[in-house]
Structures are given as C-alpha cells and as structure tokens.
Write a protein that holds these residues in place. Sequence first.
Motif, PDB file in Angstrom:
ATOM      1  N   SER A  62       1.337   5.889  -6.798  1.00  0.00           N
ATOM      2  CA  SER A  62       1.484   4.307  -6.769  1.00  0.00           C
ATOM      3  C   SER A  62       2.138   3.580  -7.663  1.00  0.00           C
ATOM      4  O   SER A  62       3.161   2.756  -7.169  1.00  0.00           O
ATOM      5  CB  SER A  62       0.102   3.898  -6.735  1.00  0.00           C
ATOM      6  N   GLY A 132      -1.225   8.138  -2.236  1.00  0.00           N
ATOM      7  CA  GLY A 132      -0.339   7.195  -2.773  1.00  0.00           C
ATOM      8  C   GLY A 132       0.731   6.903  -2.157  1.00  0.00           C
ATOM      9  O   GLY A 132       1.039   5.802  -1.837  1.00  0.00           O
ATOM     10  N   HIS A 136       1.350   3.565   0.194  1.00  0.00           N
ATOM     11  CA  HIS A 136       2.684   2.735   0.204  1.00  0.00           C
ATOM     12  C   HIS A 136       3.343   2.535   1.332  1.00  0.00           C
ATOM     13  O   HIS A 136       4.083   1.646   1.617  1.00  0.00           O
ATOM     14  CB  HIS A 136       3.846   3.540  -0.916  1.00  0.00           C
TER      15      HIS A 136
END
Length: 160
Positions: A62, A132, A136
């Motif tokens: 992240s 992650g 995104h």
Amino acid sequence: MTTRAAHLTPSLILLVGLGGAVGTGARYALTSAAPVADGGWPTATFVENLLGAFLLGLLLESLVRRGPESSGIRRLRLTLGTGVLGGFTTFSTLAIEVERLGAAGHVGTALAYALASVVLGFLTALAGVLLGARLHERRLARRARSDDSAGSGRALEGSQ
C-alpha cells in the motif's frame, strides 16, 4: 536534499520504539490468551507470525503504491512496519519453540511447525501484497469514475 539515516534520527528511533511497544504488548496479550501444552502446536506464535506477515505485505504494498517515499510515509512505514509489526511477530520465539519441541522428542511437530511457519508466512505475506495491489487498483478505478462523472457534469453545464 539528503535524507538522514533512520537509525541516526532520534524521532524515528522513538517512533519505532513506541510502535514496538504496541506490537509487543499485542503479542503478549495473544500469547497469554493461548498457552501451549507440552509438545503441542505453538498456536499463538504461529498466528502472530502469519498475521504479521500478511499485514506487513499489505502495508508495504500500500505504501509503495503511493509513489516515492515522503517523510510522512517513512514515519508510517517505520512505526507500523518496523515497530508495531516487528514487535508483534517473533522469529526468535519460533526458533526457540522449534528447538524445544525437537529436544522434547516431538521432532515431527517441530519440523511441521517450522516448515508451515516459513511456507505459510511467505504465502500470507504474498496475499497481503496482492490485496494491497487490488485495493490500489480499485482506488484508481473509483477515482477514474469520479473524474469521468465530474467531467460529464461540467460538459453538461457548459452546453446550457
């Protein structure tokens, strides 16, 4: 501009220490809630290490997706990753538990525990990285939809 090394920056050392205290406290609470019987599977350490690996993968993916590391992201990475998750996970306890299981004659359990910890630790870290990346991509898609709808609204206003 030169960035000072983290281990030479007192404020970053403090953040890692504070995060470590939080992570270690959480690990102690979990370990105390799930004591291990002689020769039994060290469930608390196993869960701590797998959960920590997953969260570290998620955190680092992240953060890296946000672009170049700013001082704020660096503080977050060091506080949560190195501090909290470093204090929460414990390779040294894993090693001691494997040694104690083996020394007590529970060699099969010791080997299974060591192998499962390493293999599943890698896989849970990978799962965190993949989550992650997925989060995104969703964030980017949401932003693109939001920009498209805002652009359409402006186009309609201009035509009236």
